[in-house]
Design a protein around this motif. Sequence first.
Motif, PDB file in Angstrom:
ATOM      1  N   GLN A  25       0.855  -1.192   0.000  1.00  0.00           N
ATOM      2  CA  GLN A  25       0.000   0.000   0.000  1.00  0.00           C
ATOM      3  C   GLN A  25       0.890   1.240   0.000  1.00  0.00           C
ATOM      4  O   GLN A  25       1.971   1.244   0.573  1.00  0.00           O
ATOM      5  CB  GLN A  25      -0.973  -0.012   1.192  1.00  0.00           C
ATOM      6  CG  GLN A  25      -0.342  -0.218   2.553  1.00  0.00           C
ATOM      7  CD  GLN A  25       0.071   1.038   3.287  1.00  0.00           C
ATOM      8  OE1 GLN A  25      -0.259   2.150   2.879  1.00  0.00           O
ATOM      9  NE2 GLN A  25       0.797   0.868   4.382  1.00  0.00           N
ATOM     10  N   ASP A  26       0.368   2.302  -0.625  1.00  0.00           N
ATOM     11  CA  ASP A  26       1.150   3.526  -0.750  1.00  0.00           C
ATOM     12  C   ASP A  26       0.480   4.702  -0.046  1.00  0.00           C
ATOM     13  O   ASP A  26       0.683   5.865  -0.423  1.00  0.00           O
ATOM     14  CB  ASP A  26       1.402   3.842  -2.224  1.00  0.00           C
ATOM     15  CG  ASP A  26       0.121   4.073  -3.003  1.00  0.00           C
ATOM     16  OD1 ASP A  26       0.202   4.293  -4.226  1.00  0.00           O
ATOM     17  OD2 ASP A  26      -0.975   4.037  -2.393  1.00  0.00           O
ATOM     18  N   MET A  27      -0.334   4.415   0.971  1.00  0.00           N
ATOM     19  CA  MET A  27      -1.094   5.458   1.670  1.00  0.00           C
ATOM     20  C   MET A  27      -0.524   5.751   3.053  1.00  0.00           C
ATOM     21  O   MET A  27      -1.174   6.438   3.857  1.00  0.00           O
ATOM     22  CB  MET A  27      -2.560   5.020   1.779  1.00  0.00           C
ATOM     23  CG  MET A  27      -3.229   4.935   0.413  1.00  0.00           C
ATOM     24  SD  MET A  27      -4.879   4.232   0.469  1.00  0.00           S
ATOM     25  CE  MET A  27      -4.465   2.501   0.610  1.00  0.00           C
ATOM     26  N   ASN A  28       0.640   5.215   3.351  1.00  0.00           N
ATOM     27  CA  ASN A  28       1.309   5.433   4.637  1.00  0.00           C
ATOM     28  C   ASN A  28       0.454   4.948   5.814  1.00  0.00           C
ATOM     29  O   ASN A  28       0.507   5.509   6.911  1.00  0.00           O
ATOM     30  CB  ASN A  28       1.667   6.910   4.832  1.00  0.00           C
ATOM     31  CG  ASN A  28       2.770   7.100   5.858  1.00  0.00           C
ATOM     32  OD1 ASN A  28       3.682   6.286   5.970  1.00  0.00           O
ATOM     33  ND2 ASN A  28       2.684   8.168   6.631  1.00  0.00           N
ATOM     34  N   HIS A  29      -0.331   3.897   5.573  1.00  0.00           N
ATOM     35  CA  HIS A  29      -1.172   3.346   6.638  1.00  0.00           C
ATOM     36  C   HIS A  29      -0.355   2.486   7.587  1.00  0.00           C
ATOM     37  O   HIS A  29       0.550   1.767   7.167  1.00  0.00           O
ATOM     38  CB  HIS A  29      -2.292   2.509   6.047  1.00  0.00           C
ATOM     39  CG  HIS A  29      -3.388   3.332   5.460  1.00  0.00           C
ATOM     40  ND1 HIS A  29      -4.252   2.840   4.496  1.00  0.00           N
ATOM     41  CD2 HIS A  29      -3.786   4.604   5.702  1.00  0.00           C
ATOM     42  CE1 HIS A  29      -5.126   3.778   4.183  1.00  0.00           C
ATOM     43  NE2 HIS A  29      -4.859   4.853   4.898  1.00  0.00           N
ATOM     44  N   ASN A  30      -0.723   2.522   8.852  1.00  0.00           N
ATOM     45  CA  ASN A  30      -0.051   1.657   9.818  1.00  0.00           C
ATOM     46  C   ASN A  30      -0.584   0.234   9.788  1.00  0.00           C
ATOM     47  O   ASN A  30       0.143  -0.715   9.980  1.00  0.00           O
ATOM     48  CB  ASN A  30      -0.223   2.210  11.234  1.00  0.00           C
ATOM     49  CG  ASN A  30       0.611   3.456  11.461  1.00  0.00           C
ATOM     50  OD1 ASN A  30       1.776   3.499  11.110  1.00  0.00           O
ATOM     51  ND2 ASN A  30       0.002   4.469  12.031  1.00  0.00           N
ATOM     52  N   SER A  31      -1.893   0.088   9.599  1.00  0.00           N
ATOM     53  CA  SER A  31      -2.533  -1.219   9.751  1.00  0.00           C
ATOM     54  C   SER A  31      -2.802  -1.872   8.405  1.00  0.00           C
ATOM     55  O   SER A  31      -3.223  -1.212   7.457  1.00  0.00           O
ATOM     56  CB  SER A  31      -3.851  -1.066  10.520  1.00  0.00           C
ATOM     57  OG  SER A  31      -3.621  -0.553  11.812  1.00  0.00           O
ATOM     58  N   MET A  32      -2.575  -3.178   8.360  1.00  0.00           N
ATOM     59  CA  MET A  32      -2.854  -3.955   7.151  1.00  0.00           C
ATOM     60  C   MET A  32      -3.504  -5.273   7.535  1.00  0.00           C
ATOM     61  O   MET A  32      -3.312  -5.785   8.651  1.00  0.00           O
ATOM     62  CB  MET A  32      -1.561  -4.189   6.356  1.00  0.00           C
ATOM     63  CG  MET A  32      -0.917  -2.888   5.874  1.00  0.00           C
ATOM     64  SD  MET A  32       0.516  -3.128   4.820  1.00  0.00           S
ATOM     65  CE  MET A  32      -0.248  -3.725   3.296  1.00  0.00           C
TER      66      MET A  32
END
Lengths: 114, 112
Positions: A25-32
């Motif tokens: 992911q390229d949204m700088n999210h912490n959780s996956m």
Amino acid sequence: NAGVTQTPKFQVLKTGQSMTLQCAQDMNHNSMYWYRQDPGMGLRLIYYSASEGTTDKGEVPNGYNVSRLNKREFSLRLESAAPSQTSVYFCASSAYRGMNTEAFFGQGTRLTVV
Amino acid sequence: KQEVTQIPAALSVPEGENLVLNCSFTDSAIYNLQWFRQDPGKGLTSLLLIQSSQREQTSGRLNASLDKSSGRSTLYIAASQPGDSATYLCAVPPQEGGKLIFGQGTELSVKP
């Protein structure tokens, strides 16, 4: 503007073979997250990673392993595939805290185990 | 344990009709609720996210409402079109960490 990218899109395995599903992911999210979707069963959580360096089991973790490689990437591994793992697999990501934890999903991997 | 229910499981309407999809959840301690659309053989597309401090959220012909006290959310689709045919899912993250609990979805068919 890629969002969540999964590879491969389709895969056929023989029983006992192994494979790794990739997600980035390229949204700088912490959780996956990794989900599987089966007819009549809905979406079920396999594993999730609340933040880089942590992973936790979901509802249906048996037969799977995961690796949070870095903040962007979260992979799902089937060590010895079984026909019961025939399913559509979805990766998702979201922010970790607060009210704006909007989740975004990849396009899915359709896996058939014969 | 949070449980999410969507009724009806399937809905068929003529084009142009306004319709309401329902979502209920058992634990009102939620940060937000999210509505998704899924076309056959495709991934999930986020439609609307309603934060717990909001009562409504609108996007085009879509309007989602949230009533935490009663454990209910509705998705209103105005002037339905055949292109709206899809499965609509609602989901809630019960705790920090965001892992979503999904309803089973409502399969919508809009007939020309």
